[in-house]
Motif scaffolding. Structure first.
Motif, PDB file in Angstrom:
ATOM      1  N   ARG A 106      30.249 -15.727  55.848  1.00 11.19           N
ATOM      2  CA  ARG A 106      28.862 -15.995  56.218  1.00 11.19           C
ATOM      3  C   ARG A 106      28.532 -17.473  56.092  1.00 11.19           C
ATOM      4  NH1 ARG A 106      25.058 -11.045  54.851  1.00 11.19           N
ATOM      5  NH2 ARG A 106      26.549  -9.433  55.376  1.00 11.19           N
ATOM      6  N   SER A 107      29.139 -18.249  56.926  1.00 10.11           N
ATOM      7  CA  SER A 107      28.841 -19.674  56.865  1.00 10.11           C
ATOM      8  C   SER A 107      27.872 -19.988  57.999  1.00 10.11           C
ATOM      9  CB  SER A 107      30.127 -20.460  57.044  1.00 10.11           C
ATOM     10  OG  SER A 107      30.720 -20.080  58.259  1.00 10.11           O
ATOM     11  N   LEU A 108      27.275 -21.107  57.952  1.00 16.26           N
ATOM     12  CA  LEU A 108      26.436 -21.660  59.012  1.00 16.26           C
ATOM     13  C   LEU A 108      25.729 -20.620  59.858  1.00 16.26           C
ATOM     14  CD1 LEU A 108      29.106 -24.310  59.987  1.00 16.26           C
ATOM     15  CD2 LEU A 108      27.024 -24.730  58.680  1.00 16.26           C
ATOM     16  N   ASP A 109      26.242 -20.461  61.070  1.00 19.71           N
ATOM     17  CA  ASP A 109      25.564 -19.622  62.039  1.00 19.71           C
ATOM     18  C   ASP A 109      25.634 -18.142  61.747  1.00 19.71           C
ATOM     19  OD1 ASP A 109      24.427 -21.373  63.902  1.00 19.71           O
ATOM     20  OD2 ASP A 109      26.452 -21.950  64.501  1.00 19.71           O
ATOM     21  N   ARG A 110      26.436 -17.753  60.790  1.00 16.81           N
ATOM     22  CA  ARG A 110      26.575 -16.321  60.566  1.00 16.81           C
ATOM     23  C   ARG A 110      25.513 -15.783  59.615  1.00 16.81           C
ATOM     24  NH1 ARG A 110      31.354 -14.537  63.460  1.00 16.81           N
ATOM     25  NH2 ARG A 110      32.817 -16.254  63.419  1.00 16.81           N
ATOM     26  N   HIS A 111      24.524 -16.617  59.271  1.00 11.37           N
ATOM     27  CA  HIS A 111      23.525 -16.128  58.324  1.00 11.37           C
ATOM     28  C   HIS A 111      22.764 -14.934  58.874  1.00 11.37           C
ATOM     29  CE1 HIS A 111      21.485 -19.038  60.872  1.00 11.37           C
ATOM     30  NE2 HIS A 111      20.432 -18.292  60.724  1.00 11.37           N
ATOM     31  N   THR A 112      22.797 -14.753  60.189  1.00 12.13           N
ATOM     32  CA  THR A 112      22.071 -13.626  60.766  1.00 12.13           C
ATOM     33  C   THR A 112      22.875 -12.335  60.695  1.00 12.13           C
ATOM     34  OG1 THR A 112      22.893 -14.496  62.827  1.00 12.13           O
ATOM     35  CG2 THR A 112      20.537 -14.765  62.406  1.00 12.13           C
ATOM     36  N   ALA A 113      24.067 -12.414  60.092  1.00 13.38           N
ATOM     37  CA  ALA A 113      24.939 -11.247  60.078  1.00 13.38           C
ATOM     38  C   ALA A 113      24.282 -10.060  59.397  1.00 13.38           C
ATOM     39  CB  ALA A 113      26.246 -11.593  59.387  1.00 13.38           C
ATOM     40  N   GLY A 114      24.677  -8.874  59.829  1.00 14.73           N
ATOM     41  CA  GLY A 114      24.163  -7.654  59.219  1.00 14.73           C
ATOM     42  C   GLY A 114      25.120  -7.205  58.140  1.00 14.73           C
ATOM     43  N   LEU A 115      25.542  -5.943  58.237  1.00 16.82           N
ATOM     44  CA  LEU A 115      26.362  -5.382  57.170  1.00 16.82           C
ATOM     45  C   LEU A 115      27.812  -5.141  57.549  1.00 16.82           C
ATOM     46  CD1 LEU A 115      23.881  -2.791  55.762  1.00 16.82           C
ATOM     47  CD2 LEU A 115      24.894  -4.672  54.501  1.00 16.82           C
ATOM     48  N   GLY A 116      28.152  -5.359  58.800  1.00 19.76           N
ATOM     49  CA  GLY A 116      29.515  -5.063  59.208  1.00 19.76           C
ATOM     50  C   GLY A 116      29.720  -3.594  59.545  1.00 19.76           C
ATOM     51  N   LEU A 117      28.645  -2.952  59.997  1.00 19.30           N
ATOM     52  CA  LEU A 117      28.736  -1.537  60.365  1.00 19.30           C
ATOM     53  C   LEU A 117      28.870  -1.350  61.860  1.00 19.30           C
ATOM     54  CD1 LEU A 117      25.788  -0.003  58.314  1.00 19.30           C
ATOM     55  CD2 LEU A 117      28.197   0.084  57.763  1.00 19.30           C
ATOM     56  N   GLY A 118      28.289  -2.278  62.600  1.00 22.57           N
ATOM     57  CA  GLY A 118      28.143  -2.101  64.053  1.00 22.57           C
ATOM     58  C   GLY A 118      29.435  -1.729  64.750  1.00 22.57           C
ATOM     59  N   LEU A 119      30.476  -2.511  64.540  1.00 25.12           N
ATOM     60  CA  LEU A 119      31.713  -2.274  65.274  1.00 25.12           C
ATOM     61  C   LEU A 119      32.477  -1.060  64.752  1.00 25.12           C
ATOM     62  CD1 LEU A 119      33.011  -5.901  65.935  1.00 25.12           C
ATOM     63  CD2 LEU A 119      31.939  -4.314  67.550  1.00 25.12           C
ATOM     64  N   ALA A 120      32.302  -0.741  63.475  1.00 20.92           N
ATOM     65  CA  ALA A 120      32.941   0.471  62.954  1.00 20.92           C
ATOM     66  C   ALA A 120      32.338   1.691  63.654  1.00 20.92           C
ATOM     67  CB  ALA A 120      32.750   0.563  61.445  1.00 20.92           C
ATOM     68  N   LEU A 121      31.032   1.622  63.831  1.00 26.90           N
ATOM     69  CA  LEU A 121      30.306   2.688  64.529  1.00 26.90           C
ATOM     70  C   LEU A 121      30.760   2.745  65.988  1.00 26.90           C
ATOM     71  CD1 LEU A 121      28.011   4.419  63.430  1.00 26.90           C
ATOM     72  CD2 LEU A 121      26.403   2.853  64.492  1.00 26.90           C
ATOM     73  N   VAL A 122      30.838   1.591  66.622  1.00 26.51           N
ATOM     74  CA  VAL A 122      31.281   1.505  68.015  1.00 26.51           C
ATOM     75  C   VAL A 122      32.652   2.160  68.162  1.00 26.51           C
ATOM     76  CG1 VAL A 122      32.171  -0.113  69.763  1.00 26.51           C
ATOM     77  CG2 VAL A 122      29.956  -0.538  68.663  1.00 26.51           C
ATOM     78  N   SER A 123      33.557   1.778  67.274  1.00 22.31           N
ATOM     79  CA  SER A 123      34.917   2.254  67.404  1.00 22.31           C
ATOM     80  C   SER A 123      35.000   3.775  67.237  1.00 22.31           C
ATOM     81  CB  SER A 123      35.774   1.490  66.401  1.00 22.31           C
ATOM     82  OG  SER A 123      36.722   2.290  65.839  1.00 22.31           O
ATOM     83  N   LYS A 124      34.249   4.292  66.272  1.00 14.61           N
ATOM     84  CA  LYS A 124      34.242   5.744  66.045  1.00 14.61           C
ATOM     85  C   LYS A 124      33.648   6.476  67.260  1.00 14.61           C
ATOM     86  CE  LYS A 124      35.177   9.190  63.757  1.00 14.61           C
ATOM     87  NZ  LYS A 124      36.597   9.462  63.591  1.00 14.61           N
ATOM     88  N   LEU A 125      32.532   5.973  67.748  1.00 21.74           N
ATOM     89  CA  LEU A 125      31.873   6.643  68.875  1.00 21.74           C
ATOM     90  C   LEU A 125      32.717   6.566  70.143  1.00 21.74           C
ATOM     91  CD1 LEU A 125      28.158   5.555  68.276  1.00 21.74           C
ATOM     92  CD2 LEU A 125      29.150   7.831  67.961  1.00 21.74           C
ATOM     93  N   VAL A 126      33.366   5.427  70.352  1.00 20.43           N
ATOM     94  CA  VAL A 126      34.200   5.270  71.547  1.00 20.43           C
ATOM     95  C   VAL A 126      35.368   6.251  71.478  1.00 20.43           C
ATOM     96  CG1 VAL A 126      35.767   3.695  72.741  1.00 20.43           C
ATOM     97  CG2 VAL A 126      33.512   2.905  72.038  1.00 20.43           C
ATOM     98  N   GLU A 127      35.922   6.388  70.291  1.00 18.00           N
ATOM     99  CA  GLU A 127      37.018   7.344  70.110  1.00 18.00           C
ATOM    100  C   GLU A 127      36.552   8.772  70.441  1.00 18.00           C
ATOM    101  OE1 GLU A 127      38.710   6.998  66.114  1.00 18.00           O
ATOM    102  OE2 GLU A 127      39.120   9.154  66.206  1.00 18.00           O
ATOM    103  N   LEU A 128      35.350   9.110  69.995  1.00 22.55           N
ATOM    104  CA  LEU A 128      34.810  10.443  70.287  1.00 22.55           C
ATOM    105  C   LEU A 128      34.561  10.643  71.777  1.00 22.55           C
ATOM    106  CD1 LEU A 128      32.318  10.771  67.291  1.00 22.55           C
ATOM    107  CD2 LEU A 128      34.361  12.159  67.670  1.00 22.55           C
ATOM    108  N   HIS A 129      34.429   9.542  72.498  1.00 24.95           N
ATOM    109  CA  HIS A 129      34.246   9.611  73.953  1.00 24.95           C
ATOM    110  C   HIS A 129      35.582   9.456  74.682  1.00 24.95           C
ATOM    111  CE1 HIS A 129      29.951   9.032  73.043  1.00 24.95           C
ATOM    112  NE2 HIS A 129      29.723   9.517  74.252  1.00 24.95           N
TER     113      HIS A 129
END
Ligand SMILES: Nc1ncnc2c1ncn2[C@@H]1O[C@H](COP(=O)(O)OP(=O)(O)OP(=O)(O)O)[C@@H](O)[C@H]1O
Ligand SMILES: [Mg+2]
Length: 305
Positions: A106-129
């Motif tokens: 979380r340096s510089l521009d990454r201060h807006t980062a969330g929790l690191g859930l988004g892509l895990a969710l994406v990957s799981k949902l894409v797999e289900l599709h």
């Protein structure tokens, strides 16, 4: 699963991110598809996938960036590509990004980062599709490219009538939910589950950040742990109630104790409900669905009224 027009979903996802895109002055271009491109998908989950990819592109690209979305048919497959010219990713980092809670530093521009859930969710949902999601970057500062591939329905397939086919939702609609808990695991797993329900969720790990996040996010409902490392949950509730912004928010205390004295303390602080930990996800979902609170007595939590 319904027949979903990918271009429609991209449009809806972009609409939901419009204000962020405008604030950051990004140039967003959508290219394709040549003909309607339809996939079999759970419309709400699929929109979540696309929204997560686009919101990352928006978030991890410095202002005045360029985001290109391409929708195309490749044989039997529908391919959605999101390219940005933002922060990019280290090559070694890429294989890990679809894992829960993984984030770049979380340096510089990454201060807006969330929790690191988004892509895990994406990957799981894409797999289900029955699809696949891949990430590419030439390195830090060189932008990113995410490629989503799903089985496409044959050319000429009409999109389904979503309103008629969508399964009835348990809630009156997506809510803005704030989860405040200093137990990182508890906070993140609750966030993950509520996101899967389609809610817009933010998490804070202490009282001060809860107040800061709430002032921007303006949650419909907040679940607030009483034992926080800085100011306690009662104080958080008091401060939230002091602002007209949160007058109609539902505030739910999460407490280790459920005796009369604790419940009345919650009430005095401005909470609507008092749940004893560990709170059941079903109780939490019930209270979200019940927002604005009907203030009936047969709720699973202890109504403090
Ligand atoms: N388009 C992108 N450009 C650069 N880095 C990205 C991009 N998308 C994802 N990342 C990196 O991958 C990490 C994981 O992304 P993910 O969406 O899972 O979590 P997040 O965005 O940090 O938090 P959340 O989505 O839970 O709000 C991010 O923290 C970021 O470092
Ligand atoms: Mg994200």
């Amino acid at each position: 699963m319904v027949r979903v027009d990918i271009a429609d979903v991209v449009q809806r996802a972009l609409d939901s991110l419009r204000s962020e895109i405008d604030t950051r002055k990004h140039d967003v271009v959508v290219e394709g598809p040549e003909n309607d491109l339809i996939v079999n998908a759970d419309a709400m989950r699929f929109e979540q996938v696309v929204t997560n990819l686009l919101s990352n592109a928006v978030k991890y690209t410095p202002p005045d960036g360029r985001i290109a979305v391409k929708i195309e048919r490749r044989g039997q497959e529908a391919v959605l590509t999101v390219v940005d010219n933002g922060l990019g990713m280290d090559r070694e980092f890429i294989p890990t990004i679809f894992t829960l809670f993984v984030q770049a530093e979380r340096s510089l521009d990454r201060h807006t980062a969330g929790l690191g859930l988004g892509l895990a969710l994406v990957s799981k949902l894409v797999e289900l599709h029955h699809g696949k999601i891949e990430a590419f970057s030439e390195g830090l500062g060189k932008g990113s490219r995410f490629v989503l591939t799903l089985p496409a329905l044959p050319p000429g397939t009409p999109a389904g009538n979503l309103a008629a086919t969508e399964a009835p939702k348990p809630t009156a609609g997506p809510r803005k939910v704030l989860v405040v808990d200093d137990n990182v695991d508890a906070a993140e797993s609750t966030e993950m589950c509520l996101r899967l329900d389609g809610h817009d969720v933010k998490t804070a790990l202490d009282g001060a950040s809860a107040i800061r996040i709430a002032s921007e996010f303006k949650p419909d409902i907040a679940f607030i742990d009483i034992g926080l490392p800085d100011i306690d949950g009662y104080e958080v509730a008091r401060r939230l109630r002091a602002s007209p912004d949160h007058m109609y928010a539902t505030l739910v205390a999460l407490s280790g104790y459920g005796q009369e004295e604790h419940i009345s303390r919650s009430k005095e602080a401005g909470f609507d409900f008092h749940l004893v930990k560990p709170a059941d996800l079903s109780q939490i979902e019930f209270l979200i669905a019940a927002h604005p609170p009907a203030r009936l007595s047969n709720t699973p939590g202890t109504n403090t009224d």
